[in-house]
Design a protein around this motif. Structure first.
Motif, PDB file in Angstrom:
ATOM      1  N   HIS A   1       4.492   6.028   2.563  1.00 55.69           N
ATOM      2  CA  HIS A   1       4.588   4.692   1.986  1.00 55.69           C
ATOM      3  C   HIS A   1       4.527   3.610   3.068  1.00 55.69           C
ATOM      4  N   SER A   2       3.481   2.794   3.012  1.00 54.94           N
ATOM      5  CA  SER A   2       3.325   1.629   3.905  1.00 54.94           C
ATOM      6  C   SER A   2       3.480   1.977   5.385  1.00 54.94           C
ATOM      7  N   VAL A   3       2.904   3.081   5.780  1.00 57.76           N
ATOM      8  CA  VAL A   3       3.075   3.502   7.174  1.00 57.76           C
ATOM      9  C   VAL A   3       2.182   2.706   8.118  1.00 57.76           C
ATOM     10  N   CYS A   4       2.815   2.129   9.138  1.00 51.44           N
ATOM     11  CA  CYS A   4       2.096   1.443  10.213  1.00 51.44           C
ATOM     12  C   CYS A   4       2.476   2.131  11.519  1.00 51.44           C
ATOM     13  N   LYS A   5       1.513   2.162  12.442  1.00 49.54           N
ATOM     14  CA  LYS A   5       1.822   2.730  13.748  1.00 49.54           C
ATOM     15  C   LYS A   5       1.087   1.934  14.824  1.00 49.54           C
ATOM     16  N   SER A   6       1.845   1.478  15.802  1.00 49.86           N
ATOM     17  CA  SER A   6       1.241   0.765  16.918  1.00 49.86           C
ATOM     18  C   SER A   6       1.627   1.459  18.205  1.00 49.86           C
TER      19      SER A   6
ATOM     20  N   VAL B   1      -2.754  -1.659  17.198  1.00 46.75           N
ATOM     21  CA  VAL B   1      -2.414  -1.219  15.841  1.00 46.75           C
ATOM     22  C   VAL B   1      -3.363  -0.098  15.438  1.00 46.75           C
ATOM     23  N   VAL B   2      -2.823   1.101  15.277  1.00 51.74           N
ATOM     24  CA  VAL B   2      -3.668   2.262  14.955  1.00 51.74           C
ATOM     25  C   VAL B   2      -3.656   2.555  13.455  1.00 51.74           C
ATOM     26  N   LEU B   3      -2.487   2.460  12.840  1.00 53.83           N
ATOM     27  CA  LEU B   3      -2.385   2.667  11.389  1.00 53.83           C
ATOM     28  C   LEU B   3      -1.822   1.420  10.757  1.00 53.83           C
ATOM     29  N   GLU B   4      -2.371   1.022   9.626  1.00 56.80           N
ATOM     30  CA  GLU B   4      -1.889  -0.175   8.966  1.00 56.80           C
ATOM     31  C   GLU B   4      -1.738   0.084   7.470  1.00 56.80           C
ATOM     32  N   ASP B   5      -0.510   0.008   6.996  1.00 56.45           N
ATOM     33  CA  ASP B   5      -0.221   0.121   5.570  1.00 56.45           C
ATOM     34  C   ASP B   5      -0.901   1.335   4.925  1.00 56.45           C
ATOM     35  N   VAL B   6      -0.606   2.500   5.459  1.00 54.99           N
ATOM     36  CA  VAL B   6      -1.184   3.722   4.898  1.00 54.99           C
ATOM     37  C   VAL B   6      -0.271   4.257   3.788  1.00 54.99           C
ATOM     38  N   ASN B   7      -0.874   4.494   2.635  1.00 56.55           N
ATOM     39  CA  ASN B   7      -0.149   5.051   1.494  1.00 56.55           C
ATOM     40  C   ASN B   7      -0.890   6.272   0.983  1.00 56.55           C
ATOM     41  N   LEU B   8      -0.151   7.341   0.753  1.00 56.89           N
ATOM     42  CA  LEU B   8      -0.767   8.490   0.084  1.00 56.89           C
ATOM     43  C   LEU B   8       0.312   9.407  -0.456  1.00 56.89           C
TER      44      LEU B   8
ATOM     45  N   LEU C   1       6.622  14.490  14.021  1.00 58.40           N
ATOM     46  CA  LEU C   1       6.505  14.675  15.470  1.00 58.40           C
ATOM     47  C   LEU C   1       6.608  13.341  16.206  1.00 58.40           C
ATOM     48  N   ASP C   2       6.179  12.269  15.545  1.00 62.90           N
ATOM     49  CA  ASP C   2       6.191  10.955  16.178  1.00 62.90           C
ATOM     50  C   ASP C   2       6.301   9.926  15.050  1.00 62.90           C
ATOM     51  N   GLY C   3       7.447   9.287  14.941  1.00 64.58           N
ATOM     52  CA  GLY C   3       7.727   8.439  13.786  1.00 64.58           C
ATOM     53  C   GLY C   3       6.817   7.230  13.691  1.00 64.58           C
ATOM     54  N   PRO C   4       6.636   6.715  12.471  1.00 63.16           N
ATOM     55  CA  PRO C   4       5.839   5.501  12.309  1.00 63.16           C
ATOM     56  C   PRO C   4       6.578   4.280  12.868  1.00 63.16           C
ATOM     57  N   THR C   5       5.834   3.227  13.176  1.00 68.49           N
ATOM     58  CA  THR C   5       6.442   1.983  13.641  1.00 68.49           C
ATOM     59  C   THR C   5       7.167   1.296  12.490  1.00 68.49           C
ATOM     60  N   SER C   6       6.557   1.352  11.306  1.00 68.64           N
ATOM     61  CA  SER C   6       7.255   0.912  10.099  1.00 68.64           C
ATOM     62  C   SER C   6       6.719   1.702   8.921  1.00 68.64           C
ATOM     63  N   GLY C   7       7.418   1.601   7.794  1.00 73.53           N
ATOM     64  CA  GLY C   7       7.058   2.417   6.635  1.00 73.53           C
ATOM     65  C   GLY C   7       7.790   3.742   6.662  1.00 73.53           C
ATOM     66  N   VAL C   8       7.660   4.502   5.588  1.00 74.23           N
ATOM     67  CA  VAL C   8       8.383   5.773   5.518  1.00 74.23           C
ATOM     68  C   VAL C   8       7.493   6.919   5.066  1.00 74.23           C
TER      69      VAL C   8
END
Ligand code: ADP
Ligand code: MG
Length: 442
Positions: A17-22, A32-39, A67-74
């Motif tokens: 849910h709303s995963v972002c990763k920087s 910013v590698v991932l932005e608001d990923v939902n699946l 293995l490596d938590g998102p910057t935001s989102g769950v």
């Protein structure tokens, strides 16, 4: 019969849910590698994640596996937030680091050792996994005695031995030769269809379109820069699927259309656009050699295409993988030699002129388009023109590019500019001195 039909009425196993990763770049800025990923992933599903190299697919899988938590989102697994490596989620990689001094059995058992399973049970389950994946009789072999395909099977066994609910697969077939990949894929699908695999759902990352359509119940098309789910395509063909089935071809076509819907590097609107300031040199250029570009222009110009070709058809004819075809198609669009729409590539007037021209005319045309439409090329040329020495070190441009992109992207972008500039004789580049110059150009 598919014993593992998707059970869409059940609660999802996985909910991203709303995963972002920087990542922090060397200059301190955020990449910013991932932005608001939902699946979501439900029991019985094989979901495909289709995207290009560098779009963040592995980063997403690492977040899902804890293995490596998102910057935001769950990431929720069975309704619980994943914050450390999750039991019940296992990963298959492109290639495994098998321990050369351990046998197949010992390598597979490694998957269980962390779980504190008692020795006899560990051995039993490992042997089962080894049999299941087709390595019966090789328990005592060492990795060096195995072919690439068999080593990959050991990797699968190591992931399956923990009986994970979710199997994450990160381009698991892409390091294998075509035939070996095909065999392993169909063995996997058979086991899955017969309900023999001790897993409930699969998330498959790939950049191979046929593989995705072959294996998955639905596909998520992943866009680049930043990575996000751009669209979703359900694949409702029964298994086994035949690649020459017209419905299969139609789905392939649809995936191409979706994947070329918005070219990478196109200006983005909205709050993120400030990451791409108006100078225009900050566009990442994927390396495509002028040979590939020339070959593609020639092929599309020739009968039966006469200037307009279906991308899947031309990809097959030119033996181009998605990772080559799409960057080439984008480069041709950037240079205004072609347009891509609805899964077709259509040459522009300039593109047709190029394809029909002699070497010298081609170079001149390429040079003109390079300077006009690729701001970085114009920038390099301007700097060289203005300097008394008519030379400039690569590092000068590298530093500039690093304000906009990651180190590896800057490296690749420069490599691209160097090869295009050399081809068009817009500037020269000395590999030893790592410097641009105007030496060769007239
Ligand atoms: P893919 O699997 O789609 O090829 P990745 O997830 O491996 O893409 O990488 C996406 C981007 O994130 C790349 O630009 C890569 O350089 C960057 N990246 C990945 N991991 C890190 C890291 N640990 N630190 C900095 N950048 C990273
Ligand atoms: Mg990857």
């Amino acid at each position: 019969m598919n014993a593992t039909a998707p059970q869409l009425n059940l609660a999802p196993l996985l909910d991203v849910h709303s995963v972002c990763k920087s990542f922090r770049k060397p200059d301190g800025d955020q990449l910013v590698v991932l932005e608001d990923v939902n699946l979501t992933l439900r029991p019985g599903e094989i979901v495909g994640l289709l995207g290009r190299s560098g779009s963040g697919k592995s980063t997403l899988l690492r977040s899902i596996a804890g293995l490596d938590g998102p910057t935001s989102g769950v990431v929720n697994y069975l309704g619980q937030q994943v914050s450390a490596p999750a039991r019940g989620i296992a990963m298959v990689f492109q290639s495994f680091a098998l321990f050369p001094w351990l046998t197949v059995l010992e390598n597979v058992q490694l998957g269980l050792e962390a779980l504190g399973v008692p020795e006899p049970e560990m051995r039993k389950r490992s042997l089962q996994a080894i049999d299941l994946i087709g390595l019966d009789g090789f328990e005592s072999a060492y990795p060096r005695e195995l072919s690439g395909g068999m080593r990959q099977r050991v990797g699968f066994a190591r992931a399956l031995v923990v009986h994970p609910n979710i199997l994450l697969m990160d381009e698991p077939f892409s390091a294998l030769d075509v035939l070996t990949a095909e065999t392993l894929r169909s063995d996997f699908l058979d086991l899955w269809g017969e309900g023999q695999l001790p897993i409930k759902a699969v998330l498959l990352v790939t950049h191979n379109i046929e593989e995705a359509v072959q294996m998955c119940d639905r596909l998520l098309i992943f866009s680049s820069n930043p990575g996000r789910v751009a669209s979703e395509i359900p694949i409702d063909l029964p298994q086994p699927r035949h690649t020459q089935d017209p419905r299969f071809r139609a789905l392939i076509e649809r995936v191409y259309v979706e994947m070329t819907a918005r070219p990478r590097g196109e200006p983005r609107t909205g709050p993120k656009s400030e990451r791409f300031p108006g100078t225009g040199i900050g566009t990442t250029l994927t390396h495509v050699s002028s040979n590939v570009l020339t070959g593609l222009l020639e092929a599309v110009n020739e009968p039966p295409y006469n200037g307009k070709a279906d991308l899947p058809v031309i990809a097959e004819e030119q033996h181009l993988e998605v990772d080559e075809l799409f960057p080439a198609a984008e480069a041709l669009q950037l240079l205004r030699f072609a347009e891509v729409e609805g899964g077709d590539m259509k040459l522009t007037e300039a593109g047709l002129q190029f394809a029909r021209g002699e070497t010298d005319d081609r170079k001149k045309l390429f040079a003109r388009h390079l300077i006009t439409y690729v701001p970085l090329a114009a920038h390099v040329r301007r700097v060289l023109d203005e300097r008394a020495s008519h030379t400039a070190p690569k590092s000068r441009f590298f530093d500039e590019l690093e304000d906009y992109m990651a180190e590896d992207a800057a490296e690749q972008t420069l490599r691209t500019i160097i090869s295009w500039g050399r081809y068009a004789e817009v500037f020269a580049y000395d590999d030893n001195r790592q410097a641009f110059s105007l030496e060769n150009p007239a």
